[in-house]
Design an enzyme around this catalytic site. Sequence first.
Site, PDB file in Angstrom:
ATOM      1  N   SER A   1       0.827  -1.199   0.000  1.00 53.17           N
ATOM      2  CA  SER A   1       0.000   0.000   0.000  1.00 53.17           C
ATOM      3  C   SER A   1       0.869   1.259   0.000  1.00 53.17           C
ATOM      4  CB  SER A   1      -0.952  -0.037   1.201  1.00 53.17           C
ATOM      5  OG  SER A   1      -1.942   0.944   1.097  1.00 53.17           O
TER       6      SER A   1
ATOM      7  N   ASP B   1      -9.770  -5.261  -4.609  1.00 58.45           N
ATOM      8  CA  ASP B   1      -9.256  -4.146  -3.801  1.00 58.45           C
ATOM      9  C   ASP B   1     -10.075  -2.897  -4.087  1.00 58.45           C
ATOM     10  OD1 ASP B   1      -7.786  -2.222  -2.458  1.00 58.45           O
ATOM     11  OD2 ASP B   1      -5.849  -2.988  -3.125  1.00 58.45           O
TER      12      ASP B   1
ATOM     13  N   HIS C   1      -7.749  -5.458  -0.341  1.00 60.51           N
ATOM     14  CA  HIS C   1      -6.564  -4.625  -0.190  1.00 60.51           C
ATOM     15  C   HIS C   1      -5.503  -5.289   0.684  1.00 60.51           C
ATOM     16  CE1 HIS C   1      -4.199  -1.005  -0.293  1.00 60.51           C
ATOM     17  NE2 HIS C   1      -4.227  -0.883   1.029  1.00 60.51           N
TER      18      HIS C   1
END
Length: 750
Positions: free
Chosen positions: A594, A682, A714
């Site tokens: 991320s 996601d 995610h």
Amino acid sequence: MPWHCPLPSGKRQRPSVAEQGPMASGTERGTEVASGPAACYRELSQFPAITSAALGAAAGGQTFLLYTECSRPDLHRRRLLRFSRHYSLRHVGGRGLAISRAALSAEIHNQLLSQHSPTGQHRAVLSRCPQQGHELLEVWGSSGRSHSVDLTALGKHGEVYTEGPFACLAWSHSETRLLYVAEKSRPKRCPPRPWDVPGAARPEEEEEEEESEQFVYHEDWGEALSTRSVPVLCVLDLEGSSLSVLEGIPEHLSPGQALWSPDDRGVVFVGWWHEPFRLGLSACSNRRSGIFHLDLASRRCELLSAERSATCSPRLSPDGQRLLYLEGDLGGPHRQCLRLRMLTWQTRQTVTVLDVVQEPTEAFAGLYTEVLPPRCWAADSRRAVLGTPQRSRTDLLLVDTEAATVTNLTAGSSEGCWELLTLQWDLLVATCSAPHHPPSLVVTVLPPAGQELPLFWVPVEDTPTVPGITWKTLTVRPPCSGQGPAAHDTQVFEALLLSPPDSMAPHPLVVCPHGGPCAVFDARWRPSMAALCRLGFAVLLVNYRGSLGFGQASINSLLSHVGEQDVADTQLAVEQALCSEPLDPHQLALLAGSHGAFIALHLLASQPKRYQACALRSPVSNLPALLGTSDIPDWRYASLGLPYSFERVPHAEDMATMLMRSPIAHAGRVQTPVLLCVGARDRRVSPMQALELYRVLRARGVPVRLLWYPEGGHVLAGVETEADIFGNCAHWLLRHLGQPWQGKTGQHSP
């Protein structure tokens, strides 16, 4: 045999080397390394995580029953194994406790949610019938099952919320009613009518144009909450055997985290504003929300907290006189330093017990937890215990709500992460772990006010320390830039360094900046990081400025500086570690997800020959492209210091600023081999980000591989997914950095 030896905080008995099973000696350790990443991960992932605990009182008041729920990956069956453990706790004088196993472990099947009643005499269990898929709510006691209700068959609501920010299962004080949250029932879709078939004649009465509801879009709450749209509060009356959906909640609110008022005549809940539209709620404590009280007789809904704030986790004291909850500011960072607020129930007066901490002190760095423990009050209804990051540790803090003071109950302990499971009748049940020590279950008696330290912990389930792993905390001080407040320029941050045995030095280094960016790497047990150490890598977990646990000023310092300050901090931590530790400066790799992957990509572009390998999960690479695809578009503006409003549309200048801060704009300079792991579902960072990056790197001849998980979100959770990602990342690092244990004295080669 029962254990009844009181031990000081942080000093607990350890099994001997002979008791540690397959991880006993250095020679055996070398053999395990030779067996490869899969075997190493399989071994280290088998330590159970204790997910919940509940206490029940036995006759006489001196003996208590402790019920715990645990989980661990079952890699052979590719699922999460869940099981329960039962213990007997008995006071043996003073602060001593005798503990014995009361029953063998038992696997938990089909259970979605459970909750013990206030007295501990009953247990409510929500489960799913595997044959029909129906949800059943049952109540169990000493005489067996007393109630069983098929919620699906009643058809009054949709699926019950079993996890996430809305979920709850609350007993009334009289133990006659249960309160929970479920999805609002929607009209069922009509089956195709005969005239819907192409070419069929349509009746005259149906000629007029109809407004169909079948394909109407229903908003949801974003990442990890894609099936959650319109929550409703539901009450099951056990005496009357009736189920009702509560009315009186304003239409603009979505309710959750509910509990009963002191007299059982009303319900206290958190209400989130969802107009004009919903923003992602997972890991976002900055959404507008309030604490409300719904009177069940009059259906009057009263706001108890501030009008414009972000609130959560209401917790009622045992005497019913005080209500604790967390409060934060709206907008800005998605996670932040929070206030601890307390409402006196009779007068409705609210005070701030603990305020936002701008600059941390040695005694207290602020509150950063998103959820208070379900049972956190002491029996005196004055003190409360909670766990929260304190720099690179997670500690248990005791808060005196009248004196507004904080006592750190676990500071200085050898374990770096403490989590409170439950506090009832002044029995405190917790777990503790460290990077080299899987979670252990411990219990203690909370002493009277003013006598809490030293706290004596008694081990219930004590796991062995994993040999061959050491860890330390590195303090990093950025150089003064001469811009902005001096306090921000010199603000220190930390990094955790996990290392294999010294005999393998110098170690190749895997650098891991965390995601978020408002998150933190605390010093807890992480099987994947421990496995990397067992494979011969040192691991650097970087808590750059903007991480939780270091004060609100540190969090705010990152605003307008993402892609710059966080990148520079990570590299500074790497350089300091290389100077002070036995690390190989020519064998460096990046492993991140991320926003951490966003930092890693910037490092690859700015120093194309510094890192030899890179493995990324759910990477952020193109900021402007996220405006129309992410469930949190507001963060794209806030991270760059730009204002956000619901009606805002992108401007060319904003898009240009975001693009120049995006790694994709500098991808032409990347030379390092890159592995990408993404989930097709996601909602926070579109998988198209990784696909775009994959194509750019591949076109430029950079070694790149893309792993696409069709059901992944995610965080790429799930037993099979997590094991597959670790195996692929470990092999990628071994391929491009070489085998760390080869040629090292005293180590076996494969």
